[in-house]
Design a protein around this motif. Structure first.
Motif, PDB file in Angstrom:
ATOM      1  N   SER A   9      -1.769   1.732 -15.021  1.00 33.99           N
ATOM      2  CA  SER A   9      -1.671   2.588 -13.853  1.00 33.99           C
ATOM      3  C   SER A   9      -2.701   2.164 -12.810  1.00 33.99           C
ATOM      4  O   SER A   9      -3.864   1.932 -13.123  1.00 33.99           O
ATOM      5  CB  SER A   9      -1.905   4.044 -14.250  1.00 33.99           C
ATOM      6  N   LYS A  10      -2.255   2.058 -11.577  1.00 33.98           N
ATOM      7  CA  LYS A  10      -3.125   1.598 -10.510  1.00 33.98           C
ATOM      8  C   LYS A  10      -4.021   2.734 -10.049  1.00 33.98           C
ATOM      9  O   LYS A  10      -3.535   3.813  -9.693  1.00 33.98           O
ATOM     10  CB  LYS A  10      -2.280   1.084  -9.346  1.00 33.98           C
ATOM     11  N   PRO A  11      -5.336   2.524 -10.016  1.00 34.80           N
ATOM     12  CA  PRO A  11      -6.231   3.589  -9.552  1.00 34.80           C
ATOM     13  C   PRO A  11      -6.076   3.832  -8.057  1.00 34.80           C
ATOM     14  O   PRO A  11      -5.712   2.937  -7.293  1.00 34.80           O
ATOM     15  CB  PRO A  11      -7.626   3.044  -9.890  1.00 34.80           C
ATOM     16  N   LYS A  12      -6.357   5.057  -7.634  1.00 35.16           N
ATOM     17  CA  LYS A  12      -6.260   5.408  -6.228  1.00 35.16           C
ATOM     18  C   LYS A  12      -7.539   5.047  -5.494  1.00 35.16           C
ATOM     19  O   LYS A  12      -8.607   4.920  -6.091  1.00 35.16           O
ATOM     20  CB  LYS A  12      -5.995   6.913  -6.078  1.00 35.16           C
ATOM     21  N   ASP A  13      -7.414   4.894  -4.182  1.00 35.27           N
ATOM     22  CA  ASP A  13      -8.594   4.701  -3.349  1.00 35.27           C
ATOM     23  C   ASP A  13      -9.241   6.059  -3.086  1.00 35.27           C
ATOM     24  O   ASP A  13      -8.549   7.075  -2.971  1.00 35.27           O
ATOM     25  CB  ASP A  13      -8.215   4.059  -2.012  1.00 35.27           C
ATOM     26  N   LEU A  14     -10.551   6.063  -2.976  1.00 37.59           N
ATOM     27  CA  LEU A  14     -11.260   7.304  -2.696  1.00 37.59           C
ATOM     28  C   LEU A  14     -10.939   7.808  -1.296  1.00 37.59           C
ATOM     29  O   LEU A  14     -10.838   7.034  -0.346  1.00 37.59           O
ATOM     30  CB  LEU A  14     -12.772   7.086  -2.816  1.00 37.59           C
ATOM     31  N   TYR A  15     -10.768   9.117  -1.186  1.00 37.25           N
ATOM     32  CA  TYR A  15     -10.575   9.749   0.109  1.00 37.25           C
ATOM     33  C   TYR A  15     -11.932  10.293   0.543  1.00 37.25           C
ATOM     34  O   TYR A  15     -12.519  11.148  -0.130  1.00 37.25           O
ATOM     35  CB  TYR A  15      -9.559  10.881  -0.019  1.00 37.25           C
ATOM     36  N   THR A  16     -12.470   9.793   1.651  1.00 34.79           N
ATOM     37  CA  THR A  16     -13.854  10.104   2.018  1.00 34.79           C
ATOM     38  C   THR A  16     -13.981  10.757   3.390  1.00 34.79           C
ATOM     39  O   THR A  16     -15.011  10.644   4.044  1.00 34.79           O
ATOM     40  CB  THR A  16     -14.710   8.827   1.991  1.00 34.79           C
ATOM     41  N   ALA A  17     -12.939  11.439   3.849  1.00 36.56           N
ATOM     42  CA  ALA A  17     -13.011  12.123   5.141  1.00 36.56           C
ATOM     43  C   ALA A  17     -14.110  13.186   5.116  1.00 36.56           C
ATOM     44  O   ALA A  17     -14.495  13.691   4.057  1.00 36.56           O
ATOM     45  CB  ALA A  17     -11.670  12.759   5.470  1.00 36.56           C
ATOM     46  N   LYS A  18     -14.606  13.531   6.283  1.00 35.22           N
ATOM     47  CA  LYS A  18     -15.726  14.474   6.375  1.00 35.22           C
ATOM     48  C   LYS A  18     -15.362  15.875   5.899  1.00 35.22           C
ATOM     49  O   LYS A  18     -16.245  16.660   5.544  1.00 35.22           O
ATOM     50  CB  LYS A  18     -16.233  14.541   7.815  1.00 35.22           C
ATOM     51  N   ASN A  19     -14.066  16.201   5.885  1.00 36.02           N
ATOM     52  CA  ASN A  19     -13.664  17.568   5.560  1.00 36.02           C
ATOM     53  C   ASN A  19     -13.293  17.773   4.093  1.00 36.02           C
ATOM     54  O   ASN A  19     -12.760  18.832   3.736  1.00 36.02           O
ATOM     55  CB  ASN A  19     -12.488  17.990   6.439  1.00 36.02           C
TER      56      ASN A  19
END
Length: 220
Positions: A9-19
């Motif tokens: 399974s391919k890992p997801k990219d981190l979501y790093t938005a300010k909110n």
């Protein structure tokens, strides 16, 4: 750090938005860790928790380069690369009050008093170019009842508050105060110094910070 073979399974990219927000059960927020924890460990844990979205029924694996991770955690990239490989992240457990997990009781290789392991996978993927080296990690599925699709009895705050903090005990205090606020603009909390030490995981013995001024300067 223990290295593990990854599934397909391919890992997801981190979501790093300010909110992005940290949302977790109150009992988890007050949980005690099985050993001394570090600022990096707490930031990684809360960063992963902040990736969960409403409607999620499971935790996903995430991957981030050291450059991305240093920006997401507001930490020095070189220091992060030098230190993360030495962390025993998979040995970090949290003891949650009132926990009654049948799956956990079936484990024979870990005593119940150790608590639930926070991470199920932490894998370092090295590259000749340090900027391209990455870390893949995932939260332990036994924490799902304390993070996913919570209804009442939970604490919520922006990850940005954790990101900018430099001391681990300040991060713990932020979580505690967020629970006390519960949507209010401000709140006044009175607490004895020793009670605060217990709450934040500061040893009572061998700690010379007996005045709040010194405790505030050296610990928070």
């Amino acid at each position: 750090m223990k290295l593990k073979l990854m599934k397909n399974s391919k890992p997801k990219d981190l979501y790093t938005a300010k909110n992005i927000e940290v949302v977790l059960d109150n009992d988890f927020a007050k949980g005690e860790f099985s050993r001394k924890f570090t600022t990096l460990e707490l930031k990684l844990m809360y960063l992963l928790i902040s990736q969960s979205k409403k409607g999620d029924n499971t935790f996903y694996s995430y991957r981030a380069t050291f450059k991305e991770l240093s920006e997401a955690l507001d930490m020095n990239k070189t220091q992060l690369y030098d230190s993360i490989g030495d962390l025993e992240l998979e040995e970090l457990c949290v003891r949650i009050r009132g926990l009654d997990s049948e799956e956990f009781r079936k484990r024979k290789n870990r005593r119940r008093k150790d608590g639930i392991p926070v991470f199920s996978r932490v894998t370092l993927v090295s590259d000749e170019d340090n900027d391209a080296s990455s870390v893949e990690f995932k939260l332990n599925r036994e924490l799902k009842p304390f993070v996913l699709n919570l209804k009442g009895n939970f604490v919520k705050y922006g990850f940005v508050y954790v990101k900018t903090m430099k001391k681990k005990h300040s991060i713990r205090l932020q979580t505690f105060l967020a629970e006390e606020l519960k949507g209010r603009k401000e709140v006044e909390v009175s607490m004895k110094l020793n009670d605060m030490k217990r709450l934040l995981g500061v040893p009572l013995k061998g700690c010379s910070y007996d005045s709040f001024g010194m405790f505030n300067d050296r610990v928070l």
